[in-house]
Write a protein that holds these residues in place. Sequence first.
Motif, short mmCIF file in Angstrom:
data_model
loop_
_atom_site.label_atom_id
_atom_site.label_comp_id
_atom_site.label_asym_id
_atom_site.label_seq_id
_atom_site.Cartn_x
_atom_site.Cartn_y
_atom_site.Cartn_z
N TYR A 52 6.83 9.27 6.73
CA TYR A 52 7.72 10.43 6.90
C TYR A 52 6.90 11.71 6.91
CZ TYR A 52 11.21 14.01 5.81
OH TYR A 52 11.98 15.14 5.82
N PHE A 53 7.26 12.62 7.79
CA PHE A 53 6.73 13.98 7.73
C PHE A 53 7.77 14.93 8.29
CE2 PHE A 53 5.57 12.86 12.08
CZ PHE A 53 5.79 14.04 12.78
N LYS A 54 7.62 16.20 7.92
CA LYS A 54 8.52 17.25 8.42
C LYS A 54 7.69 18.47 8.75
CE LYS A 54 12.65 19.94 7.19
NZ LYS A 54 13.67 20.20 6.15
N GLY A 55 7.83 18.96 9.99
CA GLY A 55 7.09 20.13 10.42
C GLY A 55 7.97 21.09 11.18
N GLU A 56 7.38 22.21 11.56
CA GLU A 56 8.09 23.21 12.35
C GLU A 56 7.62 23.15 13.79
OE1 GLU A 56 7.61 27.02 10.62
OE2 GLU A 56 8.71 26.52 8.77
N GLY A 60 0.80 -1.21 0.00
CA GLY A 60 0.00 0.00 0.00
C GLY A 60 0.83 1.27 0.00
N VAL A 61 0.27 2.32 -0.60
CA VAL A 61 0.86 3.66 -0.58
C VAL A 61 -0.19 4.60 -0.01
CG1 VAL A 61 1.86 5.52 -1.95
CG2 VAL A 61 2.29 3.15 -2.59
N GLU A 62 0.20 5.45 0.96
CA GLU A 62 -0.78 6.26 1.68
C GLU A 62 -0.34 7.70 1.83
OE1 GLU A 62 -0.81 3.79 5.16
OE2 GLU A 62 0.57 5.12 6.24
N LEU A 63 -1.33 8.57 2.06
CA LEU A 63 -1.09 9.99 2.25
C LEU A 63 -2.14 10.50 3.24
CD1 LEU A 63 0.88 12.12 1.02
CD2 LEU A 63 -1.01 12.80 -0.47
N GLY A 64 -1.74 11.46 4.08
CA GLY A 64 -2.69 11.98 5.05
C GLY A 64 -2.16 13.20 5.77
N VAL A 65 -2.78 13.51 6.91
CA VAL A 65 -2.35 14.64 7.73
C VAL A 65 -1.99 14.14 9.12
CG1 VAL A 65 -3.65 16.40 6.48
CG2 VAL A 65 -4.75 15.15 8.34
N VAL A 66 -0.99 14.76 9.71
CA VAL A 66 -0.54 14.38 11.05
C VAL A 66 -0.48 15.62 11.93
CG1 VAL A 66 1.89 14.56 10.37
CG2 VAL A 66 1.27 13.22 12.38
N THR A 67 -0.97 15.48 13.15
CA THR A 67 -0.88 16.55 14.13
C THR A 67 -0.17 16.03 15.37
OG1 THR A 67 -2.16 18.21 15.37
CG2 THR A 67 -3.12 16.01 15.17
N SER A 68 0.43 16.93 16.15
CA SER A 68 1.21 16.48 17.29
C SER A 68 1.16 17.50 18.40
CB SER A 68 2.67 16.23 16.89
OG SER A 68 3.36 17.46 16.76
N ASP A 69 1.81 17.17 19.51
CA ASP A 69 1.82 18.06 20.67
C ASP A 69 2.94 19.10 20.61
OD1 ASP A 69 3.72 16.07 20.85
OD2 ASP A 69 3.59 15.87 23.03
N ARG A 70 3.83 19.02 19.59
CA ARG A 70 4.95 19.96 19.56
C ARG A 70 5.24 20.53 18.17
NH1 ARG A 70 10.12 17.75 22.61
NH2 ARG A 70 10.63 19.95 22.46
N VAL A 71 4.70 19.91 17.13
CA VAL A 71 5.02 20.29 15.77
C VAL A 71 3.74 20.68 15.04
CG1 VAL A 71 6.04 19.49 13.59
CG2 VAL A 71 7.01 18.74 15.76
N THR A 72 3.86 21.59 14.08
CA THR A 72 2.71 22.03 13.30
C THR A 72 2.09 20.87 12.53
OG1 THR A 72 4.23 22.64 11.50
CG2 THR A 72 3.57 24.38 13.04
N THR A 73 0.81 20.99 12.23
CA THR A 73 0.11 19.98 11.45
C THR A 73 0.67 19.94 10.04
OG1 THR A 73 -1.92 20.27 12.75
CG2 THR A 73 -2.14 19.26 10.58
N GLU A 74 0.98 18.73 9.57
CA GLU A 74 1.66 18.59 8.28
C GLU A 74 1.09 17.40 7.51
OE1 GLU A 74 3.76 20.74 7.17
OE2 GLU A 74 4.15 21.86 9.03
N VAL A 75 1.56 17.29 6.26
CA VAL A 75 1.23 16.14 5.42
C VAL A 75 2.17 14.99 5.75
CG1 VAL A 75 1.15 15.27 3.04
CG2 VAL A 75 0.35 17.59 3.55
N VAL A 76 1.64 13.79 5.82
CA VAL A 76 2.45 12.60 6.07
C VAL A 76 2.23 11.60 4.94
CG1 VAL A 76 0.65 11.55 7.51
CG2 VAL A 76 3.01 10.78 7.73
N GLY A 77 3.30 10.98 4.49
CA GLY A 77 3.21 9.96 3.45
C GLY A 77 3.88 8.69 3.92
N GLY A 78 3.45 7.56 3.36
CA GLY A 78 4.04 6.30 3.80
C GLY A 78 3.73 5.15 2.88
#
Length: 216
Positions: free
Chosen positions: A76-80, A38-56
């Motif tokens: 993988y995702f990358k946020g600020e 499978g190949v996936e794409l979505g959004v990820v939110t966290s307690d310390r980093v901005t909400t970003e796009v995540v792929g896997g």
Amino acid sequence: MKGVTRSLLLVLCLPSALRGQGVLSQFSYEGLRFSGLGVELGVVTSDRVTTEVVGGVRVDYGRIAPRVRLIFGASYFKGELDADEVTRFEEQLSGIVIDPTNDFVIDVGSISWANFEGDLDLQYVLSEGTTLTFYAGVGFGVHFRNGSGRSIDGTFVEDALDTIAAGFNLSAGSEVRLTRYLNFYTDLRVAVSSELNTASLRGGFMYRPGTISDER
């Protein structure tokens, strides 16, 4: 008397032991084989980093028990770092600066944090039909993180953000059969680890060999 007591304890414990053996006997390596990619794409939110796009990507490696699937994944995702984290860092730096004129300003700018995760999940199939499947999963992951930013590059702060951490995963989702070889799935995932906790909603397409799809 002691012999009678030991015998009674043995009789009481025996059914539980047999039930435990019955559950364990359902687990087998015989059902393990490549069952989907499978190949996936979505959004990820966290307690310390901005909400970003995540792929896997995700690999279904078959059944380790009649209703339990073995799933390997990578994402993988990358946020600020969010504003509160940056502000707290700037305030800590201000506290060690000697500023007699009170006109010193600290602006560290943006600090990025990238997260690559490899995980292994056990998915329990709650219900399975010819077109729709629901599941819940539990597993663990390894997180490789990398910090970067104009103000921290080459400093011990960057080294502190460059970490490797273990994590615990919970997931739930559904899978819809589109064609003989192609399914669409949605996945709600929570990952708990040291320094960063995340929640994500993902969707993707899963290729399944025809022999697997025909069994559904």
